[in-house]
Scaffold this active site. Sequence first.
Site, PDB file in Angstrom:
ATOM      1  N   ILE A  76     -12.620  -2.140   2.355  1.00 43.88           N
ATOM      2  CA  ILE A  76     -12.014  -2.467   3.641  1.00 43.88           C
ATOM      3  C   ILE A  76     -11.864  -1.234   4.519  1.00 43.88           C
ATOM      4  O   ILE A  76     -11.997  -1.304   5.748  1.00 43.88           O
ATOM      5  CB  ILE A  76     -10.654  -3.169   3.450  1.00 43.88           C
ATOM      6  CG1 ILE A  76     -10.146  -3.741   4.763  1.00 43.88           C
ATOM      7  CG2 ILE A  76      -9.619  -2.224   2.840  1.00 43.88           C
ATOM      8  CD1 ILE A  76     -11.000  -4.820   5.351  1.00 43.88           C
TER       9      ILE A  76
ATOM     10  N   LYS B 171      -2.456  -5.443   4.638  1.00 47.65           N
ATOM     11  CA  LYS B 171      -1.798  -6.658   4.173  1.00 47.65           C
ATOM     12  C   LYS B 171      -2.200  -6.947   2.724  1.00 47.65           C
ATOM     13  O   LYS B 171      -3.320  -6.632   2.317  1.00 47.65           O
ATOM     14  CB  LYS B 171      -2.127  -7.830   5.101  1.00 47.65           C
ATOM     15  CG  LYS B 171      -3.625  -8.176   5.199  1.00 47.65           C
ATOM     16  CD  LYS B 171      -4.092  -9.062   4.060  1.00 47.65           C
ATOM     17  CE  LYS B 171      -5.591  -9.166   4.032  1.00 47.65           C
ATOM     18  NZ  LYS B 171      -6.073  -9.797   2.804  1.00 47.65           N
TER      19      LYS B 171
END
Length: 308
Positions: A13, A90
Amino acid sequence: MGHALAIIGLGKIVRDQHLPALAGCESLTLAATVDPVAPPLPGIPHFTSTGALLDAGIVLDAAAICTPPQMRAALALPLLARGIGVFLEKPPAAGMAQAALLANAASASGATLFAAWHSRMAAGVEPARQWLAGRAIEQVTIIWREDVRQWHPGQPWIWQAGGMGVFDPGINALSILTAILPDAVMLEGAQLEVPGNCQTPIAAQLALRSANGVPIRADFDFRQEGEQTWRIRVDTDAGPLLLDNGGAVLTLPGAAPAAAPDTEYPALYRRFAELLDAGTSDFDLAPLALVADAFLLGEAVRVDDFYE
């Protein structure tokens, strides 16, 4: 040069989203990276632990923690204690008690704390919130189905306790839901499908309800092949509102779908820079609370073992 920032964790990510977004943010400068395994970036000081980073004496204003969720709280606490602002991928922690500790630490030191719900930055989310504010909402249906082999290849942490399984993407839907509805949401029940060789669910069905009594159903699944589905439908007295492609495409009653380029992570870093400038925090835990309640209230059903 703006605020000096370290990135902790250099996984998929970060390379796909964080580094390109940070490169385009004039208010933040990448000052260091931390990862015990990943190779360093050219020209950027690199450390194998957060302790080594702090001991090196590099002046930091902020850090983005992009590790698996199980370790985020332990990494964030010493940074917050030093007044270093923290951006948390998150979910911001692996549990509500951990999240509360982070909030208390940030309050005690005055450091900025940011729960970075990237899906809330999707192009259709804020217009959807504004449109729904003046309507009577009748029901909400969420379908969030994707192929775990495509989006989390070689990431066993997601199947371990604290890794959240299908709630890793599903929490994105819940972050949008809690942003666009005008009142709070609670979980009434859930069924969690857990592979025999895993500790977290591969699929989940949630029954929720808003404070005003609106029924909400959510279907999360990690086994979808082919076309991926990230959709929220909100039925109202004026017709259905549709958010597709994770919130990037908004369709209002009687209108053509409205789409925009993906700018979620650049928007997150702009928001983080604003918080650092103002010395304030943005640490909403509503999506995490719903996931925590799913594990507390949900019925676990064993399904076939999962093998990547």
